[in-house]
Design an enzyme around this catalytic site. Structure first.
Site, short mmCIF file in Angstrom:
data_model
loop_
_atom_site.label_atom_id
_atom_site.label_comp_id
_atom_site.label_asym_id
_atom_site.label_seq_id
_atom_site.Cartn_x
_atom_site.Cartn_y
_atom_site.Cartn_z
N ASN A 12 0.87 -1.18 0.00
CA ASN A 12 0.00 0.00 0.00
C ASN A 12 0.91 1.23 0.00
OD1 ASN A 12 -1.82 2.02 0.45
ND2 ASN A 12 -2.56 1.25 2.42
N LYS A 14 0.09 4.24 -0.28
CA LYS A 14 -0.57 5.40 0.35
C LYS A 14 -0.39 6.65 -0.51
CE LYS A 14 -0.23 3.00 4.70
NZ LYS A 14 -0.11 3.00 6.15
N HIS A 101 -9.57 1.06 4.94
CA HIS A 101 -8.30 1.22 5.66
C HIS A 101 -8.51 2.12 6.86
CE1 HIS A 101 -4.17 2.20 6.61
NE2 HIS A 101 -3.81 1.17 5.88
N GLU A 103 -6.84 4.40 8.02
CA GLU A 103 -6.52 5.81 7.78
C GLU A 103 -7.69 6.55 7.14
OE1 GLU A 103 -2.80 5.24 5.72
OE2 GLU A 103 -1.83 4.67 7.60
N GLU A 182 -5.19 -5.10 10.41
CA GLU A 182 -4.14 -4.09 10.57
C GLU A 182 -4.38 -3.33 11.87
OE1 GLU A 182 -2.23 -2.86 6.64
OE2 GLU A 182 -4.05 -1.67 6.81
N GLY A 188 2.75 2.08 10.78
CA GLY A 188 3.71 3.18 10.66
C GLY A 188 4.49 3.48 11.93
N SER A 228 3.62 -2.33 10.23
CA SER A 228 5.07 -2.39 10.43
C SER A 228 5.69 -3.72 10.02
CB SER A 228 5.42 -2.05 11.89
OG SER A 228 5.07 -0.70 12.16
P1 13P Z 1 3.15 0.19 7.60
O1 13P Z 1 3.67 -1.08 7.00
O2 13P Z 1 3.88 1.41 7.15
O3 13P Z 1 3.02 0.08 9.09
O4 13P Z 1 1.65 0.39 7.04
C1 13P Z 1 0.76 -0.66 7.09
C2 13P Z 1 -0.47 -0.30 6.34
O5 13P Z 1 -1.20 0.59 6.74
C3 13P Z 1 -0.74 -1.01 5.09
O6 13P Z 1 -2.02 -0.77 4.63
#
Ligand code: 13P
Length: 273
Positions: A12, A14, A101, A103, A182, A188, A228
């Protein structure tokens, strides 16, 4: 016949990248596929660029790596300023989409703060419409740190997944669903869930699906872990019985890291047939 639980690793990307950096990343990923085609055949690899970069990636990327959108509109094309419909994604040849997601979801400690807007109903409509257009969906769930401390991780995932489960109407549609667990606190932060902690939630989701949907769906649906994931921790995580892949953020922006996570999946993942 291909295993229903072929290991699946998504990157992803982002809201990252420029035309130049995305083109470079794709070229490096293509080189990784050429260096290790067997790994990319035994693991399903997917990348999810920003909408604006999807056409560049589609034109350039090795077909062993599929392309996903990071979100989509909940319905058909029309007067919906700023939205992108499944119909337009399909027209570009995009097969996959990530929906829900953290976010984007309302109520999580997202980067959008008070502007977070993805309600469970919207997630449900999006999954419904995407499935009706023949798309494959990665549906995300996961608890915040506060919820983890309150020991309600599995309950939160069930609450987030329940509207989605109601939107899936056939065994054929279930084959096009991947669940991504997740935990918000792991995204992150550099702090991944341990293999044991992730496994508890993955197994919990699976046994809930066995009860609410069917044993067959529960044993065939793939559940990715995200949060992560890195070349260091992926070998251990990939060995968990109920982890069928990863959804990778930061590490997927580097071809070398992403390729080594794919290789770990090929080597250690449970690729049952
Ligand atoms: P990270 O691997 O940067 O923690 O992000 C995970 C994520 O949100 C994938 O959709």
């Amino acid at each position: 016949m291909e295993s229903p639980r072929k290991f699946i690793v998504g990157g992803n990307w982002k809201c990252n990248g420029t035309v130049a950096s995305v083109s470079k990343l794709v070229d490096e990923l293509n080189a990784a596929v050429e260096a290790n085609p067997e790994d990319f055949k035994s693991v399903q690899a997917i990348v999810a660029p920003s909408f604006v970069h999807i056409p560049i990636v589609m034109q350039r990327i090795n077909p062993l790596i599929k392309v996903a959108a990071q979100d989509l509109h909940f319905g058909h094309c029309g007067a919906y300023t700023g939205e992108v419909s499944a119909d337009q994604l399909k027209d570009l040849g995009v097969e996959w989409v990530i929906i829900g997601h953290s976010e984007r979801r309302a109520g999580t400690a997202s980067n959008y703060g008070v502007m977070a807007f993805e309600s469970p109903e919207r997630v449900q409509w999006k999954v419904s419409y995407a499935l009706s257009r023949g798309m494959k969906v990665i549906i995300c769930c996961g608890e915040t740190l506060h919820e983890r401390k309150a020991e309600v991780s599995i309950d939160i995932c069930k609450t987030q997944l329940w509207p989605v489960v109601r939107a899936i109407h056939s065994a054929e549609e279930w084959k096009r669903i991947v669940i991504a667990y997740e935990p918000v606190w792991a995204i992150g932060t550099g702090v991944s869930a341990s293999k044991a902690d992730a496994e508890v939630v993955h197994a919990g989701i699976r046994s809930w699906l066995a009860k609410e949907v069917s044993k067959e769906v529960a044993s065939n649906v793939r559940i990715q872990y995200g949060g992560s994931v890195s070349p260091k921790n992926c070998m251990d995580l990939a060995q968990a019985t109920d982890i069928d892949g990863f959804l990778v953020g930061g590490a997927s922006l580097f071809a070398e890291s992403f390729a080594s996570i794919i290789s770990a999946g090929a080597k250690f993942g449970r690729n049952e047939s």
